[in-house]
Design an enzyme around this catalytic site. Sequence first.
Site, PDB file in Angstrom:
ATOM      1  N   LYS A  13       0.824  -1.220   0.000  1.00  0.00           N
ATOM      2  CA  LYS A  13       0.000   0.000   0.000  1.00  0.00           C
ATOM      3  C   LYS A  13       0.856   1.268   0.000  1.00  0.00           C
ATOM      4  CE  LYS A  13      -2.279  -0.983   3.808  1.00  0.00           C
ATOM      5  NZ  LYS A  13      -1.687  -2.293   4.171  1.00  0.00           N
ATOM      6  N   ARG A 127      11.401  -6.392   5.138  1.00  0.00           N
ATOM      7  CA  ARG A 127      11.610  -4.959   4.920  1.00  0.00           C
ATOM      8  C   ARG A 127      12.380  -4.287   6.066  1.00  0.00           C
ATOM      9  NH1 ARG A 127       5.442  -2.632   5.042  1.00  0.00           N
ATOM     10  NH2 ARG A 127       5.000  -3.096   7.221  1.00  0.00           N
ATOM     11  N   ARG A 158      11.338  -2.630  11.459  1.00  0.00           N
ATOM     12  CA  ARG A 158      10.292  -1.930  12.202  1.00  0.00           C
ATOM     13  C   ARG A 158       9.918  -2.795  13.390  1.00  0.00           C
ATOM     14  NH1 ARG A 158       5.233  -0.058   8.494  1.00  0.00           N
ATOM     15  NH2 ARG A 158       4.018  -0.951  10.186  1.00  0.00           N
ATOM     16  N   ARG A 169      -1.239  -8.079  13.860  1.00  0.00           N
ATOM     17  CA  ARG A 169      -1.705  -7.130  12.846  1.00  0.00           C
ATOM     18  C   ARG A 169      -2.576  -7.838  11.811  1.00  0.00           C
ATOM     19  NH1 ARG A 169       3.744  -4.812  10.937  1.00  0.00           N
ATOM     20  NH2 ARG A 169       2.515  -3.581   9.484  1.00  0.00           N
TER      21      ARG A 169
HETATM   22  P1  AMP Z   1       0.871   0.926   9.042  1.00  0.00           P
HETATM   23  O1  AMP Z   1       2.173   1.611   8.800  1.00  0.00           O
HETATM   24  O2  AMP Z   1      -0.234   1.453   8.190  1.00  0.00           O
HETATM   25  O3  AMP Z   1       0.992  -0.573   8.970  1.00  0.00           O
HETATM   26  O4  AMP Z   1       0.453   1.275  10.546  1.00  0.00           O
HETATM   27  C1  AMP Z   1       1.271   0.933  11.650  1.00  0.00           C
HETATM   28  C2  AMP Z   1       0.472   1.003  12.934  1.00  0.00           C
HETATM   29  O5  AMP Z   1      -0.029   2.324  13.136  1.00  0.00           O
HETATM   30  C3  AMP Z   1      -0.753   0.108  12.992  1.00  0.00           C
HETATM   31  O6  AMP Z   1      -0.442  -1.236  13.358  1.00  0.00           O
HETATM   32  C4  AMP Z   1      -1.584   0.820  14.053  1.00  0.00           C
HETATM   33  O7  AMP Z   1      -1.067   0.581  15.355  1.00  0.00           O
HETATM   34  C5  AMP Z   1      -1.330   2.284  13.719  1.00  0.00           C
HETATM   35  N1  AMP Z   1      -2.303   2.767  12.712  1.00  0.00           N
HETATM   36  C6  AMP Z   1      -2.049   3.150  11.439  1.00  0.00           C
HETATM   37  N2  AMP Z   1      -3.167   3.539  10.812  1.00  0.00           N
HETATM   38  C7  AMP Z   1      -4.175   3.396  11.712  1.00  0.00           C
HETATM   39  C8  AMP Z   1      -5.575   3.620  11.666  1.00  0.00           C
HETATM   40  N3  AMP Z   1      -6.214   4.050  10.551  1.00  0.00           N
HETATM   41  N4  AMP Z   1      -6.296   3.369  12.800  1.00  0.00           N
HETATM   42  C9  AMP Z   1      -5.698   2.944  13.921  1.00  0.00           C
HETATM   43  N5  AMP Z   1      -4.386   2.684  14.022  1.00  0.00           N
HETATM   44  C10 AMP Z   1      -3.617   2.911  12.938  1.00  0.00           C
END
Ligand code: AMP
Length: 229
Positions: A13, A127, A158, A169
Amino acid sequence: MRAVMLGLPGAGKGTQAERLAAHLGVVRISTGDIFRQAVRDQTPLGRQAQAYLERGELVPDEVTVGVVLERLQAPDCRAGFVLDGFPRNLTQARRLDEALAGLKQQVDAAIYLSVPEEVAVRRITGRRVCSRCGATYAADGVGPAASCPQCGGTLVQRPDDREEVVRQRLRVYENETRPLLEYYGARGVRVDVDGTGTVEEVFRALLSALRQRGLVGTAEAARRPGTSR
Ligand code: AMP
């Protein structure tokens, strides 16, 4: 265009959102990046979000929705945006729709990058991110480099890309985020794209799918990816 990206963690994404936003000349907004930056800076938002990120859980809606709706009011969002990582559940999707409706706008495309779970997990565990600027790299894309090609910062895994957090997740995705496929499908704005190829292949497929729906122009979609804004 106003687009949101859907798909498993590791579906690509972020990478595709960046390409699409550059192609359209609109902003990419990543809630994950916003939260990670806030954690690095130890702002009040970062201190609130940190434990959720570490556990692989969603930051509460009242925090996340507020952050996004405020960001969408900035002048650079007027021309459109690509949202990456938001919405993550039905409440967030409804709040976004309400806010856009108030501006006589709507989500034009909910782009679903589909990849099998094992592909997503392989990409995630491979990654690396820059501990200084946050840039993300596929481990096989940077080879043996230990430092960020952009800023020289140290490349690390990460914390939430560790296997036990990834499993959480994926559970959150199944329970909370997957229902959005139906939500946007029912609104007729879901755009399915096979996310398993190379970055170039997936981006070409994405533009082609948007072109078929009249969301990008033919000439625009035919341009080579990465050469346009
Ligand atoms: P991502 O980089 O999009 O995988 O997001 C990493 C982490 O940020 C997620 O596992 C959540 O803890 C938090 N996060 C990101 N986007 C959201 C969202 N729309 N709602 C709630 N938590 C979020």
